[in-house]
Design a protein around this motif. Structure first.
Motif, short mmCIF file in Angstrom:
data_model
loop_
_atom_site.label_atom_id
_atom_site.label_comp_id
_atom_site.label_asym_id
_atom_site.label_seq_id
_atom_site.Cartn_x
_atom_site.Cartn_y
_atom_site.Cartn_z
N ASN A 293 0.82 -1.21 0.00
CA ASN A 293 0.00 0.00 0.00
C ASN A 293 0.86 1.26 0.00
OD1 ASN A 293 -2.30 -1.56 0.07
ND2 ASN A 293 -2.38 -1.59 2.30
N LYS A 294 1.97 1.23 0.72
CA LYS A 294 2.88 2.37 0.77
C LYS A 294 4.30 1.85 0.95
CE LYS A 294 1.91 3.01 5.70
NZ LYS A 294 1.45 3.98 6.73
N PRO A 295 5.31 2.62 0.58
CA PRO A 295 6.68 2.13 0.70
C PRO A 295 7.04 1.77 2.14
CG PRO A 295 6.58 4.11 -0.65
CD PRO A 295 5.23 3.95 -0.04
N LEU A 296 7.84 0.76 2.26
CA LEU A 296 8.31 0.33 3.58
C LEU A 296 9.39 1.27 4.09
CD1 LEU A 296 8.10 -1.99 5.70
CD2 LEU A 296 10.02 -3.07 4.51
N THR A 297 9.33 1.56 5.38
CA THR A 297 10.33 2.41 6.01
C THR A 297 11.12 1.60 7.02
OG1 THR A 297 8.79 3.12 7.74
CG2 THR A 297 8.86 4.44 5.71
N GLU A 298 12.26 2.16 7.44
CA GLU A 298 13.09 1.46 8.41
C GLU A 298 12.39 1.35 9.76
OE1 GLU A 298 17.19 2.58 8.66
OE2 GLU A 298 17.26 3.24 6.57
N SER A 299 11.64 2.36 10.14
CA SER A 299 10.91 2.28 11.40
C SER A 299 9.82 1.22 11.35
CB SER A 299 10.31 3.64 11.74
OG SER A 299 9.39 4.05 10.73
N ALA A 300 9.13 1.11 10.21
CA ALA A 300 8.11 0.06 10.06
C ALA A 300 8.76 -1.32 10.06
CB ALA A 300 7.32 0.29 8.77
N LEU A 301 9.92 -1.45 9.43
CA LEU A 301 10.64 -2.71 9.44
C LEU A 301 11.05 -3.09 10.87
CD1 LEU A 301 12.02 -5.06 7.96
CD2 LEU A 301 14.04 -3.59 7.70
N ALA A 302 11.51 -2.11 11.64
CA ALA A 302 11.89 -2.39 13.03
C ALA A 302 10.69 -2.86 13.85
CB ALA A 302 12.52 -1.14 13.65
N ALA A 303 9.52 -2.23 13.62
CA ALA A 303 8.31 -2.64 14.33
C ALA A 303 7.92 -4.06 13.96
CB ALA A 303 7.17 -1.67 14.03
N ARG A 306 10.15 -6.58 15.69
CA ARG A 306 9.74 -6.79 17.08
C ARG A 306 8.52 -7.69 17.15
NH1 ARG A 306 11.17 -1.20 17.52
NH2 ARG A 306 8.99 -0.62 17.13
N PHE A 307 7.58 -7.51 16.22
CA PHE A 307 6.38 -8.34 16.19
C PHE A 307 6.72 -9.80 15.93
CE2 PHE A 307 2.80 -10.21 13.83
CZ PHE A 307 1.78 -10.01 14.74
N TRP A 308 7.68 -10.05 15.04
CA TRP A 308 8.08 -11.42 14.72
C TRP A 308 9.05 -12.02 15.73
CZ3 TRP A 308 9.44 -9.14 9.36
CH2 TRP A 308 8.28 -8.99 8.59
N GLY A 309 9.69 -11.19 16.54
CA GLY A 309 10.73 -11.68 17.42
C GLY A 309 12.07 -11.82 16.74
N PHE A 310 12.30 -11.04 15.66
CA PHE A 310 13.56 -11.11 14.93
C PHE A 310 14.62 -10.19 15.50
CE2 PHE A 310 11.52 -12.42 10.60
CZ PHE A 310 11.19 -13.64 11.17
N ARG A 311 14.25 -9.25 16.38
CA ARG A 311 15.22 -8.28 16.86
C ARG A 311 16.22 -8.95 17.80
NH1 ARG A 311 13.96 -2.82 16.35
NH2 ARG A 311 16.08 -2.56 17.11
N THR A 312 17.50 -8.61 17.62
CA THR A 312 18.56 -9.11 18.49
C THR A 312 19.29 -7.93 19.10
OG1 THR A 312 20.08 -9.24 16.62
CG2 THR A 312 18.86 -11.25 17.18
N TYR A 313 19.63 -8.05 20.34
CA TYR A 313 20.30 -6.97 21.05
C TYR A 313 21.66 -7.46 21.55
CZ TYR A 313 15.60 -5.02 21.02
OH TYR A 313 14.38 -4.55 20.63
N ARG A 314 22.68 -6.64 21.33
CA ARG A 314 24.01 -7.01 21.80
C ARG A 314 24.10 -6.83 23.31
NH1 ARG A 314 27.78 -3.84 17.33
NH2 ARG A 314 27.00 -4.96 15.47
N PRO A 315 24.69 -7.77 24.00
CA PRO A 315 24.83 -7.62 25.45
C PRO A 315 25.81 -6.50 25.79
CG PRO A 315 26.03 -9.55 24.69
CD PRO A 315 25.24 -9.06 23.51
N GLU A 316 25.50 -5.78 26.84
CA GLU A 316 26.37 -4.68 27.25
C GLU A 316 27.68 -5.21 27.80
OE1 GLU A 316 23.15 -1.25 28.50
OE2 GLU A 316 24.03 -2.52 30.04
N LYS A 317 28.76 -4.50 27.48
CA LYS A 317 30.06 -4.93 27.98
C LYS A 317 30.16 -4.72 29.50
CE LYS A 317 32.48 -3.98 23.64
NZ LYS A 317 33.57 -3.21 22.97
N LYS A 318 29.63 -3.59 29.95
CA LYS A 318 29.65 -3.31 31.38
C LYS A 318 28.24 -3.42 31.92
CE LYS A 318 33.56 -0.10 31.14
NZ LYS A 318 34.02 1.29 31.44
#
Length: 335
Positions: A293-303, A306-318
């Motif tokens: 319907n409209k072009p995909l944006t990076e913010s929509a991709l990030a959302a 998160r919905f799919w559970g694809f987001r990965t977060y790097r563990p903090e060093k400290k």
């Protein structure tokens, strides 16, 4: 890596349907692919909106596809005063709109035939009483396990009407739940597709493991929303999906549009596995797919990630430490 690999996105793909299957589809046969209604399976549809119109539309779709004989049972507290014949009158084409469809205790063909000869159609319907215990054993059945519904289906098969698809819609009586569950399992094992459509089933029915698909209809917004625009929450054995259901009055038909999150899930997963970053994924999808319907944006991709559970977060060093609050030292502290 500025361009995605050609193996991930075929050059001739215009929509995600061209190269990726929807979840749960695989090699299975579906009566209604968008709503995930499988052949030889059990489906429950509940929620808001005009469910009768949608169930009837699904029935007509299956009839036009010539996928086998279909039986539509409408359940009402008072069959002789059922609104379903009036609903069928509205569904007639323009030349037939003056025909008065009356209640009858016998199976009737749809659409009607004015010549008196039963048409070679695969759609028959009947209005029945919601007080009947169709899951309980029929007194005249030869088998102790046969329910009243199964016995009547056997009689229809002997008369030449072997139904492969059953739609039970309206005020469905779920009393005697063990008999209901046992009947559903036997119908499924016999190769029949069953769609039960009722707004509010008893508590616990929709969470039972017998269902292949549970569809919950709700209005797309809480206020100022009619019954012609719905959102279907589709729960299958392997996950959840969303689908937009809209009614077009000028075309007199329902349109089911799967959610963009379902269409792009597998492409995004594959491109992430290939090492593409968010900017490259967005550019690839907008360049290849013209059906959005409209072009995909990076913010929509990030959302969506998160919905799919694809987001990965790097563990903090400290590791984070508790922040200490320093208190102002005044003259009163030395007293």
């Amino acid at each position: 890596m500025s361009e995605p690999p050609t193996c991930l996105i075929p050059q001739n793909a215009q929509t995600p349907f061209d190269c990726w299957n929807l979840p749960d589809e695989g090699n299975r046969i579906f009566w209604h692919p968008e709503l995930n209604i499988p052949a030889e399976g059990l489906t429950l549809m509940t929620g808001e909106g005009d469910l009768t119109a949608l169930a009837f539309d699904i029935a007509c779709r299956c009839m036009n596809l010539n996928l086998g004989k279909l039986l539509y049972l409408r359940s009402d507290n008072f069959p002789e005063h059922s609104p379903f014949p009036a609903f069928l009158t509205k569904c007639l084409p323009a030349p037939w709109g003056v025909i008065n469809i009356k209640f009858s205790t016998d199976l009737q063909y749809w659409p009607l035939d004015l010549s008196g000869i039963p048409p070679q159609r695969n759609f028959m319907w009947l209005v029945m009483s919601s007080k009947k215990m169709i899951w309980k054993r029929w007194p005249y059945a030869t088998s102790n396990t046969r329910s009243s519904l199964e016995a009547n289906l056997d009689l229809c098969a002997k008369a030449g009407n072997k139904f492969t698809f059953l739609i039970l819609e309206g005020q469905v009586n779920f009393e005697e739940k063990p008999d209901f569950y046992a009947t559903m399992k036997r119908l499924k094992n016999s190769g029949m597709t069953v769609l039960i459509v009722t707004p509010k089933p008893p508590r616990g029915i929709s969470r039972n493991a017998i269902w292949d698909t549970v569809i919950t209809m709700k209005k797309w917004r809480a206020h100022h929303c009619g019954n012609h625009r719905l959102v279907a929450d589709i729960r299958t054995r392997t996950g959840k999906r969303n689908c937009q259901v809209r009614y077009q009055e000028y075309g007199n038909l329902w349109i089911c549009v799967p959610d963009k999150r379902d269409l792009l899930r597998e492409p995004v997963r594959e491109m992430m596995a290939a090492g593409l970053n968010a900017k490259q994924i967005v550019a690839a999808i907008n360049a290849r797919y013209q059906g959005l319907n409209k072009p995909l944006t990076e913010s929509a991709l990030a959302a969506m990630k998160r919905f799919w559970g694809f987001r990965t977060y790097r563990p903090e060093k400290k590791p984070r430490t508790k922040r200490t609050v320093q208190r102002n030292v005044g003259a009163s502290d030395f007293r």
